[in-house]
Design a protein around this motif. Structure first.
Motif, PDB file in Angstrom:
ATOM      1  N   MET A 178      17.889  -1.224 -14.772  1.00  0.00           N
ATOM      2  CA  MET A 178      17.458  -2.221 -13.793  1.00  0.00           C
ATOM      3  C   MET A 178      15.936  -2.332 -13.852  1.00  0.00           C
ATOM      4  SD  MET A 178      18.313  -2.287  -9.720  1.00  0.00           S
ATOM      5  CE  MET A 178      20.057  -2.126 -10.057  1.00  0.00           C
ATOM      6  N   SER A 179      15.433  -3.543 -13.891  1.00  0.00           N
ATOM      7  CA  SER A 179      13.985  -3.732 -14.039  1.00  0.00           C
ATOM      8  C   SER A 179      13.455  -4.583 -12.902  1.00  0.00           C
ATOM      9  CB  SER A 179      13.697  -4.407 -15.380  1.00  0.00           C
ATOM     10  OG  SER A 179      14.369  -5.644 -15.457  1.00  0.00           O
ATOM     11  N   ASN A 180      12.115  -4.713 -12.877  1.00  0.00           N
ATOM     12  CA  ASN A 180      11.439  -5.527 -11.872  1.00  0.00           C
ATOM     13  C   ASN A 180      11.789  -5.110 -10.452  1.00  0.00           C
ATOM     14  OD1 ASN A 180      10.227  -7.201 -13.900  1.00  0.00           O
ATOM     15  ND2 ASN A 180      12.164  -8.339 -14.047  1.00  0.00           N
ATOM     16  N   LEU A 181      11.770  -3.809 -10.224  1.00  0.00           N
ATOM     17  CA  LEU A 181      12.019  -3.293  -8.889  1.00  0.00           C
ATOM     18  C   LEU A 181      10.689  -3.074  -8.174  1.00  0.00           C
ATOM     19  CD1 LEU A 181      14.797  -0.635  -9.608  1.00  0.00           C
ATOM     20  CD2 LEU A 181      15.087  -2.965  -8.754  1.00  0.00           C
ATOM     21  N   ALA A 182      10.685  -3.342  -6.883  1.00  0.00           N
ATOM     22  CA  ALA A 182       9.468  -3.175  -6.087  1.00  0.00           C
ATOM     23  C   ALA A 182       9.760  -2.297  -4.885  1.00  0.00           C
ATOM     24  CB  ALA A 182       8.948  -4.534  -5.627  1.00  0.00           C
ATOM     25  N   VAL A 183       8.883  -1.318  -4.646  1.00  0.00           N
ATOM     26  CA  VAL A 183       9.020  -0.407  -3.515  1.00  0.00           C
ATOM     27  C   VAL A 183       8.159  -0.891  -2.360  1.00  0.00           C
ATOM     28  CG1 VAL A 183       8.614   1.935  -2.675  1.00  0.00           C
ATOM     29  CG2 VAL A 183       9.535   1.578  -4.969  1.00  0.00           C
ATOM     30  N   THR A 184       8.739  -0.927  -1.177  1.00  0.00           N
ATOM     31  CA  THR A 184       7.987  -1.269   0.026  1.00  0.00           C
ATOM     32  C   THR A 184       8.119  -0.141   1.029  1.00  0.00           C
ATOM     33  OG1 THR A 184       8.429  -3.638  -0.265  1.00  0.00           O
ATOM     34  CG2 THR A 184       7.657  -2.926   1.896  1.00  0.00           C
ATOM     35  N   ARG A 185       6.970   0.411   1.427  1.00  0.00           N
ATOM     36  CA  ARG A 185       6.978   1.376   2.520  1.00  0.00           C
ATOM     37  C   ARG A 185       6.553   0.653   3.792  1.00  0.00           C
ATOM     38  NH1 ARG A 185       3.323   6.799   3.842  1.00  0.00           N
ATOM     39  NH2 ARG A 185       4.386   7.222   5.833  1.00  0.00           N
ATOM     40  N   TYR A 186       7.333   0.854   4.849  1.00  0.00           N
ATOM     41  CA  TYR A 186       7.059   0.183   6.114  1.00  0.00           C
ATOM     42  C   TYR A 186       6.452   1.186   7.096  1.00  0.00           C
ATOM     43  CZ  TYR A 186      10.225  -3.280   4.130  1.00  0.00           C
ATOM     44  OH  TYR A 186      10.819  -4.199   3.291  1.00  0.00           O
ATOM     45  N   HIS A 187       5.356   0.793   7.688  1.00  0.00           N
ATOM     46  CA  HIS A 187       4.719   1.661   8.678  1.00  0.00           C
ATOM     47  C   HIS A 187       5.114   1.275  10.092  1.00  0.00           C
ATOM     48  CE1 HIS A 187       2.179   3.713   5.708  1.00  0.00           C
ATOM     49  NE2 HIS A 187       2.120   2.533   5.120  1.00  0.00           N
ATOM     50  N   ASP A 188       6.015   0.319  10.200  1.00  0.00           N
ATOM     51  CA  ASP A 188       6.489  -0.134  11.494  1.00  0.00           C
ATOM     52  C   ASP A 188       7.994  -0.356  11.395  1.00  0.00           C
ATOM     53  OD1 ASP A 188       5.799  -1.470  14.260  1.00  0.00           O
ATOM     54  OD2 ASP A 188       7.160  -2.847  13.221  1.00  0.00           O
ATOM     55  N   ILE A 189       8.752   0.259  12.304  1.00  0.00           N
ATOM     56  CA  ILE A 189      10.204   0.183  12.233  1.00  0.00           C
ATOM     57  C   ILE A 189      10.707  -1.232  12.459  1.00  0.00           C
ATOM     58  CG2 ILE A 189      10.687   0.677  14.667  1.00  0.00           C
ATOM     59  CD1 ILE A 189      12.549   2.177  11.618  1.00  0.00           C
ATOM     60  N   ASP A 190       9.986  -2.016  13.257  1.00  0.00           N
ATOM     61  CA  ASP A 190      10.390  -3.400  13.485  1.00  0.00           C
ATOM     62  C   ASP A 190      10.350  -4.203  12.193  1.00  0.00           C
ATOM     63  OD1 ASP A 190      10.782  -2.970  16.197  1.00  0.00           O
ATOM     64  OD2 ASP A 190       8.737  -3.520  16.727  1.00  0.00           O
ATOM     65  N   ALA A 191       9.300  -3.993  11.411  1.00  0.00           N
ATOM     66  CA  ALA A 191       9.167  -4.715  10.139  1.00  0.00           C
ATOM     67  C   ALA A 191      10.263  -4.298   9.170  1.00  0.00           C
ATOM     68  CB  ALA A 191       7.791  -4.456   9.535  1.00  0.00           C
ATOM     69  N   PHE A 192      10.583  -3.005   9.164  1.00  0.00           N
ATOM     70  CA  PHE A 192      11.660  -2.504   8.304  1.00  0.00           C
ATOM     71  C   PHE A 192      12.990  -3.182   8.655  1.00  0.00           C
ATOM     72  CE2 PHE A 192      15.239   0.511   7.887  1.00  0.00           C
ATOM     73  CZ  PHE A 192      15.233   0.710   6.513  1.00  0.00           C
ATOM     74  N   LEU A 193      13.316  -3.206   9.937  1.00  0.00           N
ATOM     75  CA  LEU A 193      14.577  -3.805  10.353  1.00  0.00           C
ATOM     76  C   LEU A 193      14.593  -5.314  10.139  1.00  0.00           C
ATOM     77  CD1 LEU A 193      15.356  -1.758  13.591  1.00  0.00           C
ATOM     78  CD2 LEU A 193      16.769  -1.879  11.534  1.00  0.00           C
ATOM     79  N   LYS A 194      13.463  -5.953  10.338  1.00  0.00           N
ATOM     80  CA  LYS A 194      13.403  -7.402  10.145  1.00  0.00           C
ATOM     81  C   LYS A 194      13.792  -7.790   8.721  1.00  0.00           C
ATOM     82  CE  LYS A 194      10.325 -11.410  10.579  1.00  0.00           C
ATOM     83  NZ  LYS A 194       8.950 -11.861  10.918  1.00  0.00           N
TER      84      LYS A 194
END
Length: 295
Positions: free
Chosen positions: A1-17
């Protein structure tokens, strides 16, 4: 699998959104990720936690985790694939964060892949604490004995209250359940009094009664958008082998399904997977889940 992007969220609201809709599409396997995120969101405390996700180039969610500092890491499961590359990328990101995890919780096969990735990228090693079988119910199947008991005049189902009598029963039954259900009762980190408080406050602890006297219980837990779970199913020794346990589960499940599309529950992996109290009232095997801890 290629072109994967990691996102770390510092706010739980943004993560759930960004992740909630994807997680809800596979709600059962993502129960603990969602519940933990909701708990963090509701608490609104400055506690330390980690939440992150891996996306492909079409912005489809591939993998997500939520972990509380000095607590468990809960892993998502969005398909039948392991997605080992995505898991490896997100674990690498997690290990760069200043957070300590004590264990892992998830469905198989993701759980083992998650463990392998952490052990490969760090000095941590995990041991199996317990493994469980997951079951799902969408319609109650009434065994003849349970139906007969449920329809009998002395039988009733009610929600536990905060009366002294109910609290005393709950305290003893909850303690006994923990002793019976777990090889190591210390796996339960809450006190019995705290668990009983949560049971009553949830207004989801069902007592099945005979002539007004409680003989069995079941607790509705982890409510989500589409479904919920059943836990702490317990019948004291003096009321066993009378069909009360199956009747309580069937009655409570039928009541819960009036407002939920499905119910899940977890059973010890050493039970007969196809013939047990829960399968007899219509629960169907869904998958294997488990918990791993640091020794």
């Amino acid at each position: 699998m290629s072109n994967l992007a990691v996102t770390r969220y510092h706010d739980i609201d943004a993560f759930l959104k960004e992740t909630e809709t994807y997680l809800q599409q596979h709600e059962i396997k993502n129960t603990f990720v969602l519940i933990t995120a909701y708990q963090i969101q509701k608490a609104r405390k400055d506690e330390s936690y980690y939440c992150g996700a891996v996306w492909n180039d079409k912005h489809d969610l591939i993998f997500a985790i939520v972990a509380q500092n000095n607590g468990f890491l809960f892993a998502s499961s969005l398909s039948d694939e392991n997605h080992s590359e995505a898991i490896g990328l997100l674990i690498g990101n997690l290990l760069e964060a200043s957070i300590t995890i004590k264990g892992l919780h998830g469905y198989q096969p993701v759980l083992d892949t998650l463990r392998d990735s952490i052990e490969t990228q760090s000095s941590m090693t995990f041991v199996k604490k317990f493994a469980t079988l997951s079951y799902e119910l969408r319609e109650v199947k009434w065994p003849s004995q349970a139906k007969e008991i449920a329809q009998a005049e002395p039988t009733s189902l009610r929600i536990a209250s905060s009366t002294l009598d109910d609290r005393d029963i709950l305290r003893q039954w909850t303690y006994n359940f923990i002793q019976d259900a777990f090889d190591d009762p210390k796996v339960i980190t809450q006190s019995v009094d705290s668990i009983c408080h949560d049971m009553i406050a949830s207004k989801g602890l069902y007592f099945m009664c005979i002539n007004g006297v409680p003989v069995s219980m079941a607790w509705k837990v982890r409510p989500l958008r589409y479904g919920t779970s059943l836990a702490y199913v317990y019948t004291p020794s003096e009321h066993r082998n009378k069909g009360y346990g199956a009747t309580c589960v069937a009655m409570a499940s039928e009541a819960i399904l009036k407002d939920s599309e499905y119910i899940t529950l977890f059973v010890d992996i050493n039970r007969d997977p196809t013939n047990n109290l829960y399968t007899r009232v219509g629960y169907k095997y869904f998958g294997e889940a488990g918990r791993l801890i640091l020794p």
